[in-house]
Write a protein that holds these residues in place. Structure first.
Motif, mmCIF file in Angstrom:
data_model
loop_
_atom_site.group_PDB
_atom_site.id
_atom_site.type_symbol
_atom_site.label_atom_id
_atom_site.label_comp_id
_atom_site.label_asym_id
_atom_site.label_seq_id
_atom_site.Cartn_x
_atom_site.Cartn_y
_atom_site.Cartn_z
ATOM 1 N N LEU A 242 2.627 -5.724 0.188
ATOM 2 C CA LEU A 242 3.381 -4.726 0.079
ATOM 3 C C LEU A 242 3.668 -4.707 -1.374
ATOM 4 C CD1 LEU A 242 5.969 -6.370 2.512
ATOM 5 C CD2 LEU A 242 5.556 -3.884 2.612
ATOM 6 N N GLU A 243 3.371 -3.302 -1.997
ATOM 7 C CA GLU A 243 3.449 -2.939 -3.355
ATOM 8 C C GLU A 243 3.929 -1.680 -3.165
ATOM 9 O OE1 GLU A 243 3.191 -4.997 -5.761
ATOM 10 O OE2 GLU A 243 2.082 -6.626 -5.260
ATOM 11 N N PRO A 244 4.360 -1.250 -4.424
ATOM 12 C CA PRO A 244 4.385 0.494 -4.420
ATOM 13 C C PRO A 244 3.236 0.958 -5.064
ATOM 14 C CG PRO A 244 5.558 -0.875 -6.435
ATOM 15 C CD PRO A 244 5.116 -1.836 -5.536
ATOM 16 N N GLU B 64 -1.012 -5.310 -9.574
ATOM 17 C CA GLU B 64 -0.679 -6.672 -8.775
ATOM 18 C C GLU B 64 -1.945 -6.691 -7.650
ATOM 19 O OE1 GLU B 64 3.890 -7.598 -9.494
ATOM 20 O OE2 GLU B 64 3.076 -7.635 -7.463
ATOM 21 N N THR B 65 -2.070 -5.669 -6.964
ATOM 22 C CA THR B 65 -2.872 -5.451 -6.002
ATOM 23 C C THR B 65 -4.251 -5.904 -6.385
ATOM 24 O OG1 THR B 65 -1.681 -3.724 -4.941
ATOM 25 C CG2 THR B 65 -3.790 -4.139 -3.900
ATOM 26 N N ASP C 5 2.605 0.785 1.396
ATOM 27 C CA ASP C 5 3.215 1.187 0.273
ATOM 28 C C ASP C 5 4.765 1.251 0.548
ATOM 29 O OD1 ASP C 5 3.334 4.691 -1.443
ATOM 30 O OD2 ASP C 5 4.310 2.726 -1.827
ATOM 31 N N GLU C 6 5.603 0.449 -0.295
ATOM 32 C CA GLU C 6 6.605 0.032 -0.121
ATOM 33 C C GLU C 6 7.770 0.936 -0.993
ATOM 34 O OE1 GLU C 6 8.598 -1.214 -2.614
ATOM 35 O OE2 GLU C 6 7.513 -2.948 -3.428
ATOM 36 N N GLN C 7 6.951 1.548 -1.905
ATOM 37 C CA GLN C 7 7.791 3.015 -2.539
ATOM 38 C C GLN C 7 8.917 2.498 -3.383
ATOM 39 O OE1 GLN C 7 8.472 5.740 0.578
ATOM 40 N NE2 GLN C 7 6.663 5.165 1.705
ATOM 41 N N SER C 8 8.896 1.216 -3.533
ATOM 42 C CA SER C 8 10.255 0.540 -4.059
ATOM 43 C C SER C 8 11.603 0.991 -3.694
ATOM 44 C CB SER C 8 10.267 1.196 -5.752
ATOM 45 O OG SER C 8 9.046 0.941 -6.532
ATOM 46 N N GLY D 158 3.639 -9.538 -2.411
ATOM 47 C CA GLY D 158 3.694 -8.498 -3.140
ATOM 48 C C GLY D 158 5.270 -8.152 -3.930
ATOM 49 N N THR D 159 5.672 -6.915 -3.815
ATOM 50 C CA THR D 159 6.795 -6.314 -4.471
ATOM 51 C C THR D 159 6.934 -6.202 -5.837
ATOM 52 O OG1 THR D 159 8.412 -8.104 -4.155
ATOM 53 C CG2 THR D 159 8.097 -6.482 -2.346
ATOM 54 N N VAL D 160 7.306 -5.334 -6.584
ATOM 55 C CA VAL D 160 7.635 -5.250 -7.873
ATOM 56 C C VAL D 160 9.088 -5.098 -8.109
ATOM 57 C CG1 VAL D 160 7.422 -3.788 -9.846
ATOM 58 C CG2 VAL D 160 5.436 -4.276 -8.408
ATOM 59 N N SER D 161 9.842 -4.137 -7.545
ATOM 60 C CA SER D 161 11.214 -3.723 -7.934
ATOM 61 C C SER D 161 12.179 -5.029 -7.103
ATOM 62 C CB SER D 161 11.804 -2.688 -7.288
ATOM 63 O OG SER D 161 11.507 -2.525 -5.879
ATOM 64 N N SER D 162 13.277 -5.533 -7.754
ATOM 65 C CA SER D 162 14.060 -6.525 -7.300
ATOM 66 C C SER D 162 14.490 -6.226 -5.871
ATOM 67 C CB SER D 162 15.234 -6.579 -8.142
ATOM 68 O OG SER D 162 14.431 -7.196 -9.442
#
Lengths: 427, 290, 334
Positions: A45-47, A59-60, A87-90, A113-117
């Motif tokens: 799960l990434e943006p 990250e991917t 795509d979790e779109q933040s 994954g994930t970038v945003s908090s």
């Protein structure tokens, strides 16, 4: 005139109908490309859209590199590993829904994954509800290993507490104890500010001023003009991502970067590449660097192999060297798979128990371990001076690493954390 | 505290000038055809990217500054003729949704062509550095923005009030049917009007990337403040957009002194106040948009 | 009308069978639940746009108030499922009571922009009060019990609940728009001046329409909060979310009863499917917006109904005909 208008309307209607059909009907019947029947599926799960798309893509890449490495060795538990990207779109609600989709529909055995908090916390909750392993590779908020901690979630990147403590002492020693803060006025910024205030108290420093910049601020001029009269020893910039680029660019245009030293708890290569060399300056916390032995570890074969593998496969398309984001992705996936191999199962509870507390060596110096009490990866953090144009050999090599901090010296102790994080395993 | 107010007023003036350029372009498009252009930010970003690419290939900043907006106008004309023209006469909701869809497509096209990373864009050396103004050191680049705005507004005013074409444009805003009955090609008028609005957007876009980072989401952040500016200034009045832009810029800057948390929301509060008390805005015309 | 009823019934049966069909058509229950709840919010937009003729760009504010009302009541008051939903709807209603007096006095694009302005203010409030709402990080929402302590919702159970709530909402919506009140709204859309001349206070009707719209949107928000288990200001309150509701309505057919459902299913499920295939899914979404506005302004259902000559009056896209003489045009709209 009206004749051609009708023709066009009919055409657009047909196109519209086609688009609608495409949107709903056809994809439902296309199986996931390259699906092997017995593959071990991990959900990523990434943006991939929006402001965090660049770190998400990076990250991917790291995740994919770990998967490729393991698959070459024969996979895990005799099965090849396959990642399914979403795509979790933040957006936290999208992240939660995609998480559920990956597990319920695509039968993924773990998530990463994930970038945003916000997305990290959201996926943490969803995965915890489902009882599925989740490696939060890139979300920095303290709460993931703090008050929201759960048995199934492991966090790779450094917490905001670690970031602040790694850099504050260095900044004070180098420049002086009078700080001016530009802080984003939301949860992440507040957390960083609290952590910095903790250090200031300990070293007897002072705060010359704090500007809480609200959401949506693209123009920092109003805050930057207040810096000069406050006469700080160092300007501490806590904003991240696009805000960081804007703030630094504007600080440069006001001539501030020549007048005051600047620094902060964390900087990434991604926003730095968006700045012209004149604005690339200061002393910052960094989470990894591809070129420095202080980060990679002297003689660390795995680390150097990682960097050269990246150059072999990805430099042509990415045109930039690996960043900390590739590192997060790689380490997270690598350790997840190692945990499954060690536990000889994909059962999340058993794998989690196999991972926590286990010391390991990886693509950074000194090795690390995911702490049993809160599942935070305890690994060093570094401080670097920015080289605006890199080195003559490599203009992208912007980090001149000047210090390394051990994780125990920069993160809250187990005892302190125990007051915030209460982790229970399912019975 | 007073020594702080001076710099903030100045900051606000410049910020407001910038909002004004964007808002005037938006207003031009809205006044004539009732088209709500949610893709205005995308055209700004397009001009920024085009300027970046031109400079990367060796042209100097000034050439790029002149040509990139014109290229954006070219794209705009194609878009207007094929996609926006069918919507004239319809409820503005449709143009809003269509241009919103265009902005989504544009964002991903930027992503495809130029990548997801922010691109470094520096203004030329002559525009860098600061000017010592006594009470503060002020970036030359921001003064340049004010200069461009003044020139653009003067040029626009000259065009609208001292040329025949401008006369027709103003007449068309008042009464399209009449001017069509009098023999003017209104369709071409609409196209040129749209192009004019986008020209301003393009100029604003190239200016913007000197202030902000250049990536696929840059233009979108400026869209809402531009709409707010148009509303407060009053639809139908370009002068209103100018005044409102400066007003919002100053309000935002001063807010950072007193209640920083409200500095980004103050424009919405102002808009709500204006819409409640005087919906046609400070200088707007009665009857436009009901 | 009978054929319409049969189609509607068939649709509901199909939806009821979704959990069994899911593995075959690769659309799992969570996303269909999301689509159904989205449809309720789209209905709220439809009431204002399709029937009353007002652009509802502030409905995300009501949706978000519903979500936060529900989430906060669970967090601080530990209420059960239905109570949490009611709290959400009440929060939305309260929000509507606060801003409706300002909104009723405006029409057209001013109405839309004013509602965006208020929505943004709520958005900033939710963002600012981090301790209460979690701010930018958002807040987690634990699904409460359904007044039966040992029964927490699994996905399928929640799906059937969403379906049931949706069916009830559609029935309520139908009753509202087919009542004299609903017909007056359509009359206001067609010609407000005439409604006033007939002695009715159109502002009062608009006021009530806003409140009802807020209730639907709040219901959708509260249930969505519990579906996703997590809410954040950006997705609950931001005006882009309002735009999504409006698009789903227009896509399906504004001014029709079932249009919002069709639009929501296409929009929500389509967006989910395409975003799983390509990271450039926004191009397809944008193309859908464009194709819908240019080719299907009446929406899918509206276009189908128009073909059979049964499109409701409230579905007309109000095209002005530039070649008509002013006299004819006046006659058409008069």
């Amino acid at each position: 005139m009206s004749g051609s208008a009708f023709n066009r309307r009919t055409f657009v209607k047909g196109a519209g109908a086609g688009a609608a059909a495409l949107v709903v009907g056809v994809p439902a019947f296309i199986p996931r490309l390259g699906e092997a029947a017995d593959a071990l599926k991990i959900g990523v799960l990434e943006p991939y859209t929006g402001t965090y798309a660049f770190p998400g893509e990076n990250e991917t890449i790291g995740i994919q590199m770990a998967v490729d490495a393991w698959n070459k060795k024969g996979g895990v538990l005799g099965r090849q590993i396959e990642i399914i990207k979403e795509d979790e779109q933040s957006k936290p609600d999208v992240a939660a829904q995609k998480a559920r989709k990956l597990v319920n529909q695509d039968k993924c055995v773990a998530l990463i994954g994930t970038v945003s908090s916000g997305s990290s916390l959201s996926v943490q909750k969803a995965s915890s509800d489902m009882g599925i392993l989740f490696f939060a590779s890139g979300g920095h908020t303290d709460d993931v290993t703090g008050k929201n901690c759960t048995w199934n979630t492991f966090r790779t990147c450094h917490s905001t507490w670690m970031e602040a403590h790694a850099t504050a002492y260095t900044l004070a020693k180098k420049f002086g104890k009078r700080f001016y803060f530009i802080t984003p006025d939301y949860a992440y910024g507040h957390a960083l500010q609290t952590a910095f205030d903790d250090v200031i108290k300990q070293i007897g420093g002072t705060t010359a001023g704090t500007d809480l910049t609200p959401l949506g601020t693209t123009d920092f001029s109003s805050y930057l003009t207040k810096v000069t009269p406050a006469k700080p020893d160092v300007l501490v910039v806590l904003v991240q991502g696009d805000d960081y680029t804007n703030c630094m660019k504007q600080a440069d245009s006001f001539g501030l970067l020549k007048k005051f030293p600047v620094g902060g708890p964390q900087v990434e290569l991604e926003p730095l590449y968006g700045l012209a060399p004149e604005a690339r300056t200061g002393v910052w916390g960094i989470e990894w660097s591809y070129s420095s032995d202080t980060c990679l570890g002297k003689g660390n074969k795995a680390a150097h192999q990682f960097v050269s593998d990246y150059y072999a496969h990805y430099l042509n398309t990415q045109k930039k060297p690996p960043t900390a984001r590739q590192c997060f992705g790689y380490v997270s996936m690598d350790r997840m798979l190692a945990g499954m191999a060690a536990a000889k199962t994909t059962d999340s509870v058993k794998v989690a128990r196999a991972i926590e507390g286990e010391k390991f060596q990886s693509i950074f110096a000194d090795g690390g371990y995911y702490r049993k009490e809160d599942h935070q990866l305890m690994w060093p953090m570094w401080v670097a001076e920015i080289r605006p144009n890199g080195t003559p050999k490599d203009p992208n090599d912007l980090f001149n690493v000047v210090a390394k901090h051990d994780p125990d010296s920069i993160e809250q102790s187990v005892a302190e954390k125990a007051k915030i994080c209460k982790m229970t395993y399912p019975s | 505290m007073l020594e702080h107010v001076g710099p903030q007023l100045f900051n606000g003036l410049v910020l407001g000038a910038f909002y004004a350029i964007v808002a005037i372009g938006l207003s031009l498009i809205m006044n004539l055809t009732g088209t709500i252009n949610m893709a205005h930010g995308s055209f700004m970003t397009l001009a920024g990217y085009l300027a970046f690419t031109m400079i990367a290939r060796g042209t100097n900043f000034w050439f790029a500054f002149l040509v990139a907006p014109l290229l954006a106008v070219l794209v705009a004309i194609i878009v207007e003729r094929t996609l926006i023209r069918p919507l004239y006469g319809r409820d503005p909701v449709y143009s809003l949704l269509l241009t919103f869809g265009l902005s989504l497509i544009a964002e991903e096209v930027f992503h495809l062509v130029w990548g997801a990373n922010t691109l470094p864009f520096t203004p030329p050396a002559v525009l860098s550095g600061t000017l010592a103004l006594g009470f503060m050191n002020f970036p030359v680049y921001r003064l340049f923005i004010v200069l461009v705005l003044v020139l653009a507004f003067a040029a626009l005013a000259l065009f609208l009030y001292y040329t025949r074409f401008g006369l027709r444009l103003r007449a068309a805003v008042q009464d399209s049917e009449m001017i069509a009955a009098l023999g003017t090609n209104t369709q071409m008028l609409y196209t040129i009007n749209f192009g004019l609005g986008i020209l301003l957007a393009g100029i604003a876009g190239v200016l913007a990337v000197g202030l902000l980072g250049l990536n696929m989401t840059t233009g979108n952040t400026l869209l809402m403040p531009a709409f707010v500016t148009v509303i407060i200034g009053g639809m139908g009045s370009l002068y209103g957009s100018l005044v409102a832009g400066v007003l919002i810029g100053i309000a935002t800057s001063l807010m950072t002194l007193y209640v920083p948390a409200a500095s980004e929301v103050i424009m919405y509060i102002l808009m709500a106040v204006v819409l409640t008390i005087r919906p046609r805005g400070l200088f707007g015309e009665e009857g436009l948009f009901g | 009308m009978n054929s319409g009823r049969i189609v509607a019934l068939a649709a509901i049966v199909l939806l009821a069978l979704e959990p069994t069909l899911a593995p075959y058509i690769r659309v799992d229950v969570t996303i269909v639940s999301a689509a159904l709840l989205f449809a309720i919010a789209a209905m709220s937009a439809n009431l204002l746009l399709g029937y009353t003729g007002l652009p509802p760009f502030g409905n995300a504010a009501f949706f978000g108030l519903g979500a936060y009302g529900c989430a906060l009541s669970i967090k601080y008051l530990h209420v059960h499922f239905f109570t949490a939903t009611v709290f959400g709807m009440l929060a939305a209603l309260l929000g509507a009571l606060v801003i409706a007096p300002f909104l009723v006095r405006r029409r057209g694009i001013y109405f839309g922009l004013l509602s965006i302005a208020f929505g943004q203010v709520f958005y900033f409030i939710a963002y600012r009060f981090t301790d209460v709402t979690g701010g930018e990080d958002g807040m987690a929402v634990t699904r409460p019990y359904l007044a039966v302590p040992s029964f927490t919702f699994k996905e399928t159970a929640f799906y059937y609940l969403s379906l049931a709530v949706f069916v009830l909402s559609v029935l309520a919506f139908k009753a509202i728009v087919q009542s004299p009140f609903g017909r007056t709204l359509v009359a206001i859309r067609q010609n407000e001046l005439r409604v006033r001349y007939l002695g009715l206070d159109s502002n009062r009707f608009v006021f009530v329409a806003i409140l009802i719209s807020a209730l639907f949107a709040g219901l959708s928000g509260a249930l969505s909060a519990m579906l996703y288990g997590f809410i954040a200001p950006l997705t609950s309150l931001d005006w882009h979310q309002s735009g999504d509701f409006v698009l789903a309505t227009i896509l399906g057919g504004s001014g029709t009863i079932w249009g919002p459902l069709i639009g929501s299913i296409i929009y929500v499920i389509g967006r989910d499917l395409i975003s799983s295939i390509t990271p450039y899914w926004q191009i397809f979404l944008g193309a859908l917006f464009v194709a819908c506005v240019l080719g299907f302004p009446r929406g899918i259902l509206g276009t189908i109904l128009a073909r059979f000559g049964t499109a409701p009056l409230s579905n007309e896209p109000e095209e002005a005909n530039w070649t008509q003489s002013p006299a004819i045009a006046a006659d058409h709209h008069g």
